[in-house]
Design a protein around this motif. Structure first.
Motif, short mmCIF file in Angstrom:
data_model
loop_
_atom_site.label_atom_id
_atom_site.label_comp_id
_atom_site.label_asym_id
_atom_site.label_seq_id
_atom_site.Cartn_x
_atom_site.Cartn_y
_atom_site.Cartn_z
N ARG A 30 0.81 -1.17 0.15
CA ARG A 30 -0.01 0.06 -0.15
C ARG A 30 0.94 1.18 0.01
O ARG A 30 0.63 2.25 -0.74
CB ARG A 30 -1.00 -0.06 1.24
N ARG A 81 -6.13 -7.49 -10.50
CA ARG A 81 -7.33 -7.98 -9.81
C ARG A 81 -7.02 -8.87 -8.37
O ARG A 81 -7.40 -8.65 -7.32
CB ARG A 81 -8.27 -8.70 -10.74
N ASP A 117 -5.47 -6.42 -5.87
CA ASP A 117 -6.57 -5.91 -5.14
C ASP A 117 -7.48 -6.86 -4.20
O ASP A 117 -7.89 -6.30 -2.99
CB ASP A 117 -7.55 -5.23 -6.06
N ASP A 118 -7.49 -8.10 -4.62
CA ASP A 118 -8.43 -9.08 -3.82
C ASP A 118 -7.65 -9.22 -2.47
O ASP A 118 -8.12 -9.25 -1.57
CB ASP A 118 -8.68 -10.25 -4.50
N GLN A 125 -7.97 -6.48 -0.12
CA GLN A 125 -9.24 -6.47 0.75
C GLN A 125 -9.15 -7.47 2.04
O GLN A 125 -9.78 -7.15 2.82
CB GLN A 125 -10.15 -6.74 -0.14
N LEU A 126 -8.21 -8.37 1.83
CA LEU A 126 -8.25 -9.30 3.08
C LEU A 126 -7.39 -8.66 4.35
O LEU A 126 -7.74 -9.27 5.53
CB LEU A 126 -7.35 -10.59 2.60
N PRO A 152 -6.98 -5.10 6.48
CA PRO A 152 -7.25 -3.94 6.86
C PRO A 152 -5.88 -2.87 6.78
O PRO A 152 -4.73 -3.20 6.83
CB PRO A 152 -7.75 -3.59 8.23
N VAL A 178 -12.23 -12.42 -3.77
CA VAL A 178 -11.47 -12.31 -2.47
C VAL A 178 -11.47 -13.88 -1.79
O VAL A 178 -10.35 -13.92 -1.21
CB VAL A 178 -12.50 -11.31 -1.73
N ARG A 199 -8.27 -15.62 -0.48
CA ARG A 199 -8.22 -16.02 1.01
C ARG A 199 -7.93 -17.49 1.21
O ARG A 199 -7.06 -17.87 1.95
CB ARG A 199 -9.47 -15.82 1.66
#
Length: 496
Positions: free
Chosen positions: A348, A365, A368-369, A372-373, A375, A425, A429
């Motif tokens: 990030r 993709r 980005d997924d 999302q896992l 924070p 996502v 995971r």
């Protein structure tokens, strides 16, 4: 006499005069598959076969196989043949030669190789040609080895599937429907199909061990600080996680080849402040060596074929005299979560704009997924994650005092179907969970060897042996025991 010598004596002056060049090269390639790097180097040194013939044989194999699997992003045909001719002249003149004199090898394209672009799989770097080899490439060249080709890799190594926006997707030679792994997938495919006897890759989150598993070959992820790394080609140093978690290592069809290559590519280089002058072998541990076996290190279960492979390897070690016991290693889930927190924070803060600007939509993709896992990080959270890493490392060091080796899956699931890592996502995971122990090795900077244990349902089975820091020797010893008891049929013709 090594197998190459037997073949050369039997055929020199007979087959070479009765077969055309293509048939001769194919016959030679078939023989080259059977031995080790040391056998091949010995055959060249004794002039039972020339380096030029060896390189030509591998080029013939590349021409025949690579169009079907797309493992190699660049073939260094002219340079390799010139280097082979020079190697043959040196032998003819009685010059001293190195332990890999005249032996070809391939190099992942995120490793500097003078005169060949370090593309990292993306179009923006297709002209990024370094003037100097990476330290371990220079060390192998100094041992006489000859760069033959570049393997394919995913954009910047960000996926466990090898699909480059510059060179396209690579194909698993066992089954085109499943991934060949990543990010050192090109090297694994080239080894599995006989296009190279040695490959150089790197491992940031299983990127040596996972493609080795998927393609049925062996790989060594050395301890952090073992194999020297050069400065990056940009004026910006990589973030801390990339400095701490990523290492260079060899891939091969035989564990003894990993050992030889590792020995030759572990010398000091002033360009790497992380390099550690540790001995290549430590003191022998108390006999019998205790091996902890972890069949299911994850929180989501283990596939039956994977579990069978681990238990098969455990039986091999037990029969070889190891003290084998099922024992869970400490804090595997904490390792996964800590790894993800540190990686996500660094991506990030420093890399996400480059990912969005320079990589394919599929890579974006996946990244980005993954993001999302986890924070968004804060500075206190990042500091806490680094402190947590230290606590986990201490727990593992204590665990490894009693159990110098851990036998476990590389992934708790067989090679995934092509496209699964882009399914959202939840899929990412699940992949992260299946690789929990593998990425934990990267978090702690530990050595690990991936070794195949057979074939199940048409796909390779494999395991990894994890050791304490700087104990690659113990991992390699145990991996050789497994290999002797569970030999693989590689190299193979593509079955896709």
């Amino acid at each position: 006499m090594p197998p190459y010598g037997v073949f050369a004596v039997a055929t020199r002056g007979v087959l070479r005069h009765t077969l055309d060049l293509q048939s001769w090269s194919r016959a030679l390639a078939n023989e080259l598959w059977r031995g080790s790097l040391e056998d091949l180097a010995q055959a060249i040194r004794t002039r039972a076969v020339s380096s030029t013939e060896v390189v030509q044989a591998h080029l013939q194999r590349i021409d025949a196989v690579d169009p079907r699997v797309n493992a190699l992003s660049e073939v260094l045909r002219d340079a390799a043949l010139q280097a082979a001719a020079q190697a043959d002249r040196a032998l003819a003149q009685g010059a001293p030669v190195g332990p890999l004199h005249g032996v070809p090898f391939t190099v992942k394209p995120n490793i500097d190789l003078a005169g060949s672009a370090t593309t990292s799989g993306v179009p923006a770097l297709r002209e990024a040609v370094p003037l100097r080899d990476a330290p371990h490439v220079a060390q192998l060249r100094g041992a006489g080895a000859i760069p033959l080709a570049r393997g394919n890799m995913p954009d910047f190594g960000f996926r466990w599937h090898t699909d480059s926006s510059l060179h396209g997707a690579s194909i698993n030679p066992w089954d085109a429907r499943v991934t060949p792994g990543g990010s050192s997938g090109g090297e694994a495919i080239a080894l599995a199909t006989g296009m190279t006897p040695l490959g150089l890759g790197n491992d940031f989150g299983g990127s040596l061990r996972y493609p080795a598993l998927c393609c049925g070959v062996a790989a060594l992820r050395p301890t952090l600080g073992r194999v020297a790394r050069a400065a990056p080609p940009t004026p910006v140093e990589p973030p801390l996680s990339f400095q701490m978690f990523s290492v260079h290592g060899p891939m091969a069809r035989h564990v003894r080849d990993l050992r030889l290559a590792f020995t030759l590519m572990s010398a000091a280089d002033a360009r790497d402040p992380w390099w550690v002058p540790a001995p290549l072998a430590g003191p022998p541990p108390r006999a019998p060596i205790k091996v902890a076996v972890c069949v299911d290190p994850g929180a989501s279960g283990v596939h039956v074929q994977v579990a069978e492979g681990v238990r098969k390897a455990a039986r091999c070690l037990q029969q070889a005299g190891y003290d084998v016991e099922e024992i869970a290693p400490p804090q595997v889930q904490d390792m996964l979560e800590t790894y993800m927190r540190i990686i996500a924070a660094d991506v990030r803060s420093t890399l996400l704009p480059a990912v969005h600007a320079l990589t394919s939509p599929d890579t974006q993709r996946f990244v980005d997924d993954f993001m999302q896992l986890v924070p968004a990080s804060t500075l206190p959270g990042y500091i806490e994650a680094l402190a947590r890493r230290n606590q986990i490392a201490r727990a593992w060091a204590l665990f490894q005092q009693d159990c110098p080796l851990l036998l476990a899956p590389v992934s708790t699931q067989p090679p995934f179907a092509v496209g699964f890592d882009l399914a959202g996502v939840d899929a990412v995971r699940a992949l992260m969970q299946s690789m929990a122990l593998s990425v934990g090795v990267n978090l702690l900077g530990l050595p690990a060897v991936a070794v195949p244990v057979g074939v199940a349902q048409g796909l390779p089975q494999g395991v990894q042996l994890i050791g304490a820091r700087y104990r690659e020797d113990l991992c390699l010893d145990a991996a050789e025991c497994i290999e002797r008891a569970a030999a693989m049929p590689t190299p193979i013709d593509p079955r896709c």
